[in-house]
Write an enzyme that holds these catalytic residues in place. Structure first.
Site, PDB file in Angstrom:
ATOM      1  N   ARG A  32       0.815  -1.218   0.000  1.00  0.00           N
ATOM      2  CA  ARG A  32       0.000   0.000   0.000  1.00  0.00           C
ATOM      3  C   ARG A  32       0.857   1.281   0.000  1.00  0.00           C
ATOM      4  NH1 ARG A  32      -3.877  -0.267   4.780  1.00  0.00           N
ATOM      5  NH2 ARG A  32      -2.111  -1.258   5.766  1.00  0.00           N
ATOM      6  N   LYS A  65     -20.646   1.989  -6.924  1.00  0.00           N
ATOM      7  CA  LYS A  65     -19.892   0.748  -7.123  1.00  0.00           C
ATOM      8  C   LYS A  65     -19.658   0.453  -8.588  1.00  0.00           C
ATOM      9  CE  LYS A  65     -23.452  -2.233  -6.488  1.00  0.00           C
ATOM     10  NZ  LYS A  65     -22.794  -3.222  -7.285  1.00  0.00           N
ATOM     11  N   HIS A 124     -21.242  11.079   5.141  1.00  0.00           N
ATOM     12  CA  HIS A 124     -20.150  11.113   4.167  1.00  0.00           C
ATOM     13  C   HIS A 124     -19.511  12.493   4.085  1.00  0.00           C
ATOM     14  CE1 HIS A 124     -22.636   7.650   3.013  1.00  0.00           C
ATOM     15  NE2 HIS A 124     -21.456   7.103   2.904  1.00  0.00           N
ATOM     16  N   CYS A 177     -27.009   0.745   3.211  1.00  0.00           N
ATOM     17  CA  CYS A 177     -26.436   1.996   2.702  1.00  0.00           C
ATOM     18  C   CYS A 177     -25.707   1.716   1.403  1.00  0.00           C
ATOM     19  CB  CYS A 177     -25.486   2.611   3.733  1.00  0.00           C
ATOM     20  SG  CYS A 177     -24.178   1.514   4.243  1.00  0.00           S
TER      21      CYS A 177
HETATM   22  C1  LIG Z   1     -17.992   0.433   4.021  1.00  0.00           C
HETATM   23  N1  LIG Z   1     -17.303  -0.218   2.982  1.00  0.00           N
HETATM   24  C2  LIG Z   1     -16.688  -1.407   3.185  1.00  0.00           C
HETATM   25  C3  LIG Z   1     -16.548  -2.271   2.101  1.00  0.00           C
HETATM   26  N2  LIG Z   1     -15.950  -3.439   2.258  1.00  0.00           N
HETATM   27  C4  LIG Z   1     -15.505  -3.805   3.465  1.00  0.00           C
HETATM   28  N3  LIG Z   1     -14.913  -4.985   3.646  1.00  0.00           N
HETATM   29  N4  LIG Z   1     -15.631  -3.013   4.552  1.00  0.00           N
HETATM   30  C5  LIG Z   1     -16.206  -1.806   4.439  1.00  0.00           C
HETATM   31  O1  LIG Z   1     -16.293  -1.106   5.459  1.00  0.00           O
HETATM   32  N5  LIG Z   1     -17.028  -1.921   0.902  1.00  0.00           N
HETATM   33  C6  LIG Z   1     -17.817  -0.749   0.706  1.00  0.00           C
HETATM   34  C7  LIG Z   1     -17.400   0.318   1.625  1.00  0.00           C
HETATM   35  C8  LIG Z   1     -16.067   0.854   1.224  1.00  0.00           C
HETATM   36  N6  LIG Z   1     -15.615   1.783   2.166  1.00  0.00           N
HETATM   37  C9  LIG Z   1     -14.466   1.738   2.850  1.00  0.00           C
HETATM   38  C10 LIG Z   1     -14.269   2.764   3.761  1.00  0.00           C
HETATM   39  C11 LIG Z   1     -13.106   2.834   4.469  1.00  0.00           C
HETATM   40  C12 LIG Z   1     -12.144   1.867   4.293  1.00  0.00           C
HETATM   41  C13 LIG Z   1     -10.908   2.015   5.061  1.00  0.00           C
HETATM   42  O2  LIG Z   1     -10.736   3.016   5.722  1.00  0.00           O
HETATM   43  N7  LIG Z   1      -9.977   1.090   5.038  1.00  0.00           N
HETATM   44  C14 LIG Z   1      -8.785   1.243   5.808  1.00  0.00           C
HETATM   45  C15 LIG Z   1      -8.345  -0.095   6.358  1.00  0.00           C
HETATM   46  C16 LIG Z   1      -9.316  -0.599   7.383  1.00  0.00           C
HETATM   47  C17 LIG Z   1      -8.691  -1.675   8.212  1.00  0.00           C
HETATM   48  O3  LIG Z   1      -8.766  -2.845   7.886  1.00  0.00           O
HETATM   49  N8  LIG Z   1      -8.013  -1.299   9.248  1.00  0.00           N
HETATM   50  C18 LIG Z   1      -7.261  -2.189  10.064  1.00  0.00           C
HETATM   51  C19 LIG Z   1      -5.791  -2.082   9.716  1.00  0.00           C
HETATM   52  C20 LIG Z   1      -5.397  -0.660   9.657  1.00  0.00           C
HETATM   53  C21 LIG Z   1      -3.956  -0.428   9.227  1.00  0.00           C
HETATM   54  O4  LIG Z   1      -3.652  -0.397   8.066  1.00  0.00           O
HETATM   55  N9  LIG Z   1      -3.125  -0.214  10.205  1.00  0.00           N
HETATM   56  C22 LIG Z   1      -1.786   0.218   9.983  1.00  0.00           C
HETATM   57  C23 LIG Z   1      -1.194   0.636  11.325  1.00  0.00           C
HETATM   58  C24 LIG Z   1      -2.134   1.454  12.188  1.00  0.00           C
HETATM   59  C25 LIG Z   1      -2.191   2.908  11.783  1.00  0.00           C
HETATM   60  O5  LIG Z   1      -1.157   3.566  11.804  1.00  0.00           O
HETATM   61  O6  LIG Z   1      -3.327   3.411  11.507  1.00  0.00           O
HETATM   62  C26 LIG Z   1      -0.955  -0.908   9.425  1.00  0.00           C
HETATM   63  O7  LIG Z   1      -1.268  -2.089   9.683  1.00  0.00           O
HETATM   64  O8  LIG Z   1      -0.010  -0.606   8.716  1.00  0.00           O
HETATM   65  C27 LIG Z   1      -7.491  -1.834  11.516  1.00  0.00           C
HETATM   66  O9  LIG Z   1      -8.201  -0.883  11.832  1.00  0.00           O
HETATM   67  O10 LIG Z   1      -6.972  -2.558  12.370  1.00  0.00           O
HETATM   68  C28 LIG Z   1      -7.698   1.837   4.958  1.00  0.00           C
HETATM   69  O11 LIG Z   1      -6.812   2.438   5.594  1.00  0.00           O
HETATM   70  O12 LIG Z   1      -7.694   1.698   3.733  1.00  0.00           O
HETATM   71  C29 LIG Z   1     -12.323   0.838   3.415  1.00  0.00           C
HETATM   72  C30 LIG Z   1     -13.509   0.763   2.670  1.00  0.00           C
HETATM   73  N1  LIG Z   2     -22.635  -1.013  11.914  1.00  0.00           N
HETATM   74  C1  LIG Z   2     -21.780  -0.497  10.851  1.00  0.00           C
HETATM   75  C2  LIG Z   2     -22.542  -0.363   9.573  1.00  0.00           C
HETATM   76  C3  LIG Z   2     -21.793   0.305   8.471  1.00  0.00           C
HETATM   77  S1  LIG Z   2     -22.519   0.108   6.936  1.00  0.00           S
HETATM   78  C4  LIG Z   2     -21.217   0.837  11.259  1.00  0.00           C
HETATM   79  O1  LIG Z   2     -21.864   1.523  12.034  1.00  0.00           O
HETATM   80  O2  LIG Z   2     -20.126   1.197  10.827  1.00  0.00           O
HETATM   81 ZN   LIG Z   3     -23.812   1.900   6.445  1.00  0.00          ZN
END
Ligand SMILES: CN1c2c(nc(N)[nH]c2=O)NC[C@@H]1CNc1ccc(C(=O)N[C@@H](CCC(=O)N[C@@H](CCC(=O)N[C@@H](CCC(=O)O)C(=O)O)C(=O)O)C(=O)O)cc1
Ligand SMILES: N[C@@H](CCS)C(=O)O
Ligand SMILES: [Zn+2]
Length: 754
Positions: free
Chosen positions: A19, A113, A694, A643
Site C-alpha cells: 500500500r 460501485k 459522508h 447503505c
Molecule cells: C464500508 N465499505 C466497506 C466495504 N468493504 C468492506 N470490507 N468493509 C467496508 O467497510 N465496501 C464498501 C465500503 C467501502 N468503504 C471503505 C471505507 C473505508 C475503508 C478504510 O478506511 N480502510 C482502511 C483499512 C481498514 C482496516 O482494515 N483497518 C485495520 C488495519 C489498519 C492499518 O492499516 N493499520 C496500519 C497501522 C495502524 C495505523 O497507523 O493506523 C498498518 O497495519 O499498517 C485496523 O483498523 O486494524 C484503509 O486504511 O484503507 C475501506 C472501505
Molecule cells: N454497523 C456499521 C454499519 C456500516 S454500513 C457501522 O456503524 O459502521
Molecule cells: Zn452503512
C-alpha cells in the site's frame, strides 16, 4: 493486423504491494510530502509493476491502468470532462484530488460501485455546458515510460460508450449516449497519438456492454466502433468486456473492423464460435478468474482454449478482468496452511497461470506439464478436504431450514417489543460505529506487533466502549451502541472468528481512492466456534440502563465483501454464514440484549447485472437474512441497516427482510426512499438517515427537524426512527458529537409538535 500476442492481463493492482501509494498519497494530502515525492513513489510502483509483468512472461503488458484515485476520474480528465466547480484549482494534481475528495468549498464527484464488485468509481458529471477536450498527457507519458523500459506496452483506456453510460447527466434528461459523436473525434485523435508514440495495440474497455442494453445502445456502440476502426492512423484495437457476456452486442461489434475482442469466459458464456467474424480477429480469452483467488483448473481452461482454436485463427490467454480486484501475491501471506495455499492464486500467481496456459497452447502441454500436475493435485486435495464438507454444519443447516424460518406477524412482534423497551416516539439511535480514532488503530497495530498483549488490548477497547456509552448518555440518545472500536472492518472482524474463513495478513485490495479492504477467503463450511460479540455488547449494556443494540454483519454482506467458494452455489454459503449469525443472535438474546441489528449494506451489491438473474438472487439473499434473524423471540427487536446503494431494484427485498426496524441511507436522496418503501407496502419501523455521514458538515437542528417533518408525511410516527445514515467510524469526534447533539435536539423538537 500488425503484431499479435499470446498472453496478457486486462489490468493490474496499483495501490502497491504494501500500500505504498496509499501511504504516499495520504502523506501528500496531509502536507507531509510534496508532489514530486508523490510522483516518484507512483513512478517507481508503475515501473516495477510493469517490469514484473514482463518478467513473468506476458508478451503484452497493460499500461495506463495506474491511477492516483480512479480510472473513471482519469478518463474524465482525458476527455476534459471535470466539473466546472474544480476549475478554480490551478494545479492539475490538486484539481484531480479536488474532484475526487472535494475541498472545504468544492463538493466531490459522487462515488458508486463498479458493476457488481467491491470497487467504487467516481461518477463523472456531464452537463450541456461540458465541452469535451482531449488531454492525453497521462496515457502518453505512461506509454513512453513503459516503452523506454523495453515493455511491450498496450495502453488501456475506458471506451466512449462505457464512459458515457456510467456518467451522470446533469441539467438535462437527454441520454448521455447522444454525446457520443462529440467524443469520437477525441478518441480518434487519441488513437492517432498513441500510434505515433509507438503503441501497436490499444485496449478500449467497454464493460457496460455486458449489462442489459437496448437495441439503440448496442447500435450506438457498433456505429462508434465502426467509425474508430475505419481510421487509418491507429493501433490495433482490443475491445475489452468483462464481468459477464456481451450476448447480442458481440456480433454487432464483431461486424466492425476492430481487430481484437477480450471476453470474460469465467463470468460470461459468450459463444465465440457462433460469431463468424471473430474467426479473423484476435480473441483474448479471459479464462483465468481475475476476481476471485482460486487456483485455476488448468486442464479445463486449456480445453476451453482448445475448443476456441477450432473457430478462431488467433487466440491469446488472459485474465477475465483486471487484477485490480485481487491482492498482489500469495508470497506476502506467511500464515496460510499448506493445503489452502495450494488452492490459491493471487495476482502474481494468476499471471503465471496465464503464461502457463499460453505456453501450453503454443508449445504443447508437455512443456508445462509440471504446472498442470500441481494444479490437478491442488484441485484433488481441495475436493477431498474435510473442512469443505462438515457434516455437523450441513446437518444443522438442513434441520433449521426444515423448521420454519419466519417470525410472528410484525404487529404482534411490535407489541411485545414496545412493552419491553418503552421507548419515546421518534426514538434516536446511531448505526453502530463511532470514530475509529488513531488511538484505536494504534492499539490494534500494537497488538499485531506484540507490543501489547490481548488483555491490554481488551482493556483499551473497553475504555473506548465506556467513553462511547458515556457520550451517548450525555447526548440523551435513546438506543445506544457499543461503538465497534474492536472491529478492524465489519466483515473481516467476523471472518477472523468464524471457521471456514481465512483472514489474510496483507491481502489488500483497493476499495476506492486510498481506501483498501482485506477480503477474507471463504474456503470451507462455516461454523462459529465461540461467541463473537456477546462480551463487548454485555459490557456496554452493563454501563447503562438504556438499551444497547447488539451489532452483527449479515450473511449477504459477509459474502459480498469476501472471496467466496466457487465449488458450491453462493446461496449455500450464504445459509451457512446465516446459521452462524443466527447462533450469535440467540446468544445475545440469552445475555439480555433486547435489540439486535444485523447490517446488510451490501444487499444491492451482489445483485446480478442482468435482470433475468435478479429474482433468484433476491430470493436466496432475503432467505439467508431471515434465516439469520428468525431464531429469536418476538419480543427481541431485529434491526437492519442498508447503505451505499440505489435501492430501486432491491426495494421489494428490503420489505422481504421483515426486520422490525430498517435504518437506511437517505440524507442525500431526500426521503425518496420512504416513498419507494411505501410503494411496496413496507409497514415496519424505518430510520431514514437524517445526517449525511459522508460529509464532515454538522447538520443544523432546523434541517434535521425539517427532514423529520418531511418523513412524517410518508411514515406514521409510531414507525419512524431518528438516526444518521451510516456508521460514524470515518468521521472526527468533534463533528460527531456536535451532529448527534443536533440530531437529539431535533427529535425532541419534533416530538413536542406531535
Ligand atoms: C464500508 N465499505 C466497506 C466495504 N468493504 C468492506 N470490507 N468493509 C467496508 O467497510 N465496501 C464498501 C465500503 C467501502 N468503504 C471503505 C471505507 C473505508 C475503508 C478504510 O478506511 N480502510 C482502511 C483499512 C481498514 C482496516 O482494515 N483497518 C485495520 C488495519 C489498519 C492499518 O492499516 N493499520 C496500519 C497501522 C495502524 C495505523 O497507523 O493506523 C498498518 O497495519 O499498517 C485496523 O483498523 O486494524 C484503509 O486504511 O484503507 C475501506 C472501505
Ligand atoms: N454497523 C456499521 C454499519 C456500516 S454500513 C457501522 O456503524 O459502521
Ligand atoms: Zn452503512
Amino acid at each position: 493486423m500488425t503484431t499479435t500476442f499470446t498472453s496478457t492481463v486486462l489490468g493490474s493492482p496499483r495501490i502497491g504491494p504494501h500500500r505504498e501509494l496509499k501511504r504516499a498519497t495520504e502523506s501528500y494530502w496531509a502536507g507531509r510530502i510534496d508532489a514530486d515525492a508523490l510522483q516518484a513513489v507512483a513512478r517507481d510502483l508503475r515501473r516495477q509493476g510493469l517490469a514484473d509483468l514482463r518478467d513473468l512472461g506476458l508478451d503484452s503488458v497493460p499500461v495506463n491502468t495506474f491511477s492516483f484515485y480512479d480510472q473513471m476520474l482519469d478518463t474524465a480528465v482525458l476527455l476534459g470532462a471535470l466539473p466546472d466547480r474544480v476549475a478554480s484549482v490551478a494545479d492539475p494534481l490538486d484539481r484531480y484530488f479536488a474532484a475526487a475528495r472535494g475541498t472545504d468549498t468544492i463538493a466531490p464527484l459522487e462515488m458508486t460501485k463498479w458493476f457488481d464488485t467491491n470497487y467504487h468509481y467516481l461518477v463523472p458529471e456531464i452537463s450541456p455546458s461540458t465541452t469535451f477536450a482531449l488531454d492525453p498527457s497521462k496515457v502518453l507519458s505512461e506509454l513512453a515510460e513503459a516503452l523506454s523500459d523495453g515493455i511491450a506496452a498496450r495502453p488501456v483506456v475506458i471506451g466512449p460508450v462505457t464512459f458515457l453510460l456510467l456518467s451522470k447527466a446533469v441539467g438535462t434528461d437527454e441520454p448521455l449516449l447522444s454525446r457520443l459523436e462529440e467524443l469520437l473525434p477525441l478518441y480518434a485523435d487519441l488513437l492517432g497519438r498513441l500510434a505515433k508514440a509507438g503503441a501497436s495495440w490499444v485496449q478500449l474497455d467497454e464493460p457496460a456492454l455486458v449489462g442489459d442494453r437496448t437495441d439503440e445502445e448496442i447500435e450506438a456502440a457498433r456505429a462508434a466502433y465502426e467509425q474508430l476502426s475505419a481510421l487509418s492512423e491507429r493501433p490495433s484495437i482490443l475491445l475489452a468486456s468483462y464481468f459477464g457476456s456481451l450476448r447480442e452486442a458481440l456480433p454487432a461489434l464483431a461486424s466492425t473492423d476492430v481487430e481484437g475482442f477480450a471476453v470474460d469466459l469465467v463470468a460470461g458464456q459468450d459463444s465465440i464460435g457462433s460469431v463468424p467474424e471473430l474467426a479473423r480477429k484476435l480473441v483474448v480469452a479471459g479464462v483465468v478468474d481475475g476476481r476471485n483467488i482460486w487456483r485455476s483448473d488448468l486442464d479445463s481452461a486449456l480445453s476451453t482454449l482448445g475448443a476456441l482454436l477450432g473457430s478462431v485463427d488467433t487466440l491469446a490467454v488472459s485474465t477475465s478482468c483486471s487484477l485490480l480486484h485481487v491482492p498482489y501475491t500469495l508470497d506476502a501471506e506467511a500464515d496460510v496452511d499448506k493445503a489452502l495455499r495450494s488452492w490459491l492464486a493471487f495476482g502474481t500467481e494468476k499471471v503465471k497461470e496465464v503464461v502457463t496456459l499460453a505456453t501450453a497452447l503454443t508449445q504443447g502441454r508437455e512443456s508445462v506439464e509440471d504446472e498442470f500436475a500441481l494444479a490437478r493435485a491442488a484441485a484433488s486435495t481441495r475436493k477431498d478436504d474435510r473442512r469443505l464438507n462438515d457434516a455437523s454444519v450441513r446437518g444443522r443447516l438442513a434441520a433449521v431450514l426444515n423448521s420454519a424460518t419466519g417470525r410472528a406477524p410484525a404487529a404482534e412482534r411490535r407489541a411485545a417489543q414496545d412493552e419491553l423497551l418503552s421507548l419515546p416516539p421518534l426514538p434516536t439511535t446511531t448505526i453502530g460505529s463511532y470514530p475509529q480514532t488513531s488511538k484505536i488503530r494504534i492499539a490494534r497495530a500494537a497488538l499485531r506487533t506484540g507490543e501489547i498483549d490481548e488483555a491490554e488490548y481488551v482493556n483499551r477497547m473497553r475504555a473506548e466502549v465506556a467513553e462511547v456509552v458515556a457520550l451517548q448518555e450525555k447526548l440523551d440518545l435513546d438506543v445506544l451502541v457499543h461503538g465497534e472500536p474492536e472491529r478492524n472492518d465489519m466483515v473481516q472482524y467476523f471472518a477472523e472468528q468464524l471457521d471456514g474463513f481465512f483472514a489474510t495478513a496483507n491481502g489488500w485490495v483497493q476499495s476506492y481512492g486510498t481506501r483498501c479492504v482485506r477480503p477474507p477467503i471463504l474456503y470451507g463450511d462455516v461454523s462459529r466456534p465461540k461467541q463473537m460479540t456477546v462480551d463487548w455488547i454485555t459490557y456496554a449494556q452493563s454501563l447503562t440502563d438504556k438499551p444497547v443494540k447488539g451489532m452483527l454483519t449479515g450473511p449477504v454482506t459477509i459474502l459480498a465483501w469476501s472471496f467466496v467458494r466457487d465449488d458450491q452455489p453462493l446461496a449455500d454459503s450464504a445459509n451457512q454464514v446465516a446459521l452462524a449469525i443466527r447462533d450469535e443472535t440467540v446468544d445475545l438474546q440469552a445475555a439480555g440484549i433486547g435489540i439486535i441489528q444485523v447490517d446488510e449494506p451490501a444487499l444491492r451489491e451482489l445483485l446480478p447485472l442482468r435482470a433475468e438473474d435478479q429474482r433468484a438472487y433476491l430470493d436466496w439473499s432475503v432467505g439467508a437474512f431471515r434465516l439469520a434473524t428468525s431464531g429469536v423471540a418476538d419480543s427481541t427487536a431485529i434491526h437492519t441497516h442498508l447503505c451505499y446503494s440505489e435501492f430501486g431494484a432491491v426495494i421489494g427485498a428490503i420489505a422481504g427482510l421483515d426486520a422490525d426496524v430498517t435504518s437506511i441511507e437517505a440524507a442525500r436522496s431526500h426521503m425518496e426512499v420512504l416513498d419507494d418503501l411505501s410503494s411496496v407496502g413496507f409497514d415496519l419501523g424505518v430510520g431514514p438517515g437524517v445526517y449525511d455521514i459522508h460529509s464532515p458538515r454538522v447538520p443544523s437542528v432546523d434541517e434535521i427537524a425539517e427532514s423529520l417533518r418531511e418523513a412524517l408525511k410518508a411514515v406514521p410516527v409510531e414507525r419512524l426512527w431518528v438516526n444518521p445514515d451510516c456508521g460514524l467510524k470515518t468521521r472526527g469526534s468533534v463533528e460527531v458529537e456536535a451532529s448527534l447533539r443536533n440530531l437529539v435536539e431535533a427529535a425532541k423538537l419534533v416530538r413536542a409538535e406531535l
